[in-house]
Scaffold this motif. Sequence first.
Motif, short mmCIF file in Angstrom:
data_model
loop_
_atom_site.label_atom_id
_atom_site.label_comp_id
_atom_site.label_asym_id
_atom_site.label_seq_id
_atom_site.Cartn_x
_atom_site.Cartn_y
_atom_site.Cartn_z
N LYS A 1 0.82 -1.21 0.00
CA LYS A 1 0.00 0.00 0.00
C LYS A 1 0.86 1.26 0.00
O LYS A 1 0.64 2.17 -0.81
N GLU A 2 1.83 1.35 0.89
CA GLU A 2 2.67 2.55 0.96
C GLU A 2 3.52 2.69 -0.29
O GLU A 2 3.70 3.80 -0.81
N GLN B 1 1.44 4.01 -3.14
CA GLN B 1 1.17 5.44 -3.02
C GLN B 1 2.38 6.25 -3.46
O GLN B 1 2.25 7.28 -4.12
#
Length: 363
Positions: free
Chosen positions: A284-285, A288
């Motif tokens: 997820k990070e 992003q």
Amino acid sequence: MKKQPYILPRIWMKRDDDQLTIKILNCPKKEYQLFIGDTPNKTAISTLLAVSANGEFKVRVPREQLPKYFIIKASDESCGTNLFAERVLPLKNAINVRDMGGYEANDGRFLKWGQLFRGDQLSKLDEQDQKILTNYHLQTIVDYRSPHERQYHPNHFLPSILQVLNCDPQSSFSEAAANVVDLQGENEKLVQSLKNGEVPEKYINDRGENVIASYQDLVTSPVAQEAYGRMLKAVVRRECLPLFHHCRGGKDRTGFGSMLILLLLGIKEDEIVKDYMLTKTIRKERNQLKYDLYRELVQKKSYLDYLMAMIDTRESYIKAAIAKIFALFGTPENYFQQHFGLTMAEITAARDFYLEEGIHYDK
């Protein structure tokens, strides 16, 4: 502080440096005992590590002492858990290396821990990361990356490895890395391909149809057949274990390979999808970060939608591949026999070796 995305249905775990917090969920309030061992064998998990009045344990388990395996039991032996471990290995420089154990098969057995591992590339491991992985006594590495990727991002040496199988399926997922050596170069190449009209207009949206097509192509591609066939032949040979298979990020080529392994072993489809989708949480990070980098290069929404669909992890991607296998071959057993040349005896023997009896949490 790192929370595990998933261990077992009743287990919650997070690591803060050398401290593990482990909770048993949805069980009666009573005294519980946490047992620990060095090998993924239920009879070897015999050392009492901690006792808790509410099912929550805080224990010291240094990273350099891994692997460690656990079982939780109620003191009155009325309930407990299957064997479990940290799903995602706590490495600092490889974020998606994980144990494939614990998943439930269609016949009610469970996949053993400590035998099969999947992940991203091992090119940035520091000394402690290398020591941790060495402790797992990996014997075989299956590398799905292209020759270009392997050349510019070689894996670090692990002394336990006896063989490395280069099994490049030549999928579209490796094409973006061709002739680039870093993330910025890759991003620029992807954006330029859009601006140059190299991507068909029908794919430039947020639906990920080209990803779905790529996954489905891997089901029957002759090159992928050769690459994944070599991997599966290693999986069914016990002398190759423990086995670690990986690509660059551990999502697409490794996701497809993991699906094949789990289908081969008769794991439930919802468990296969769950294993695949863990990458979405883990990355997820990173995703992003990549999105922010894309926005520095292009602002057109349809382009950004396309780029994010490429790096996303979606159930529709892996389900499309599974559906094509069933549509073309009827059963996974037919697929592995007719397409990869495995025998039913090899499939049965693999399932008998990899699967073990355990507790069914819904009963």
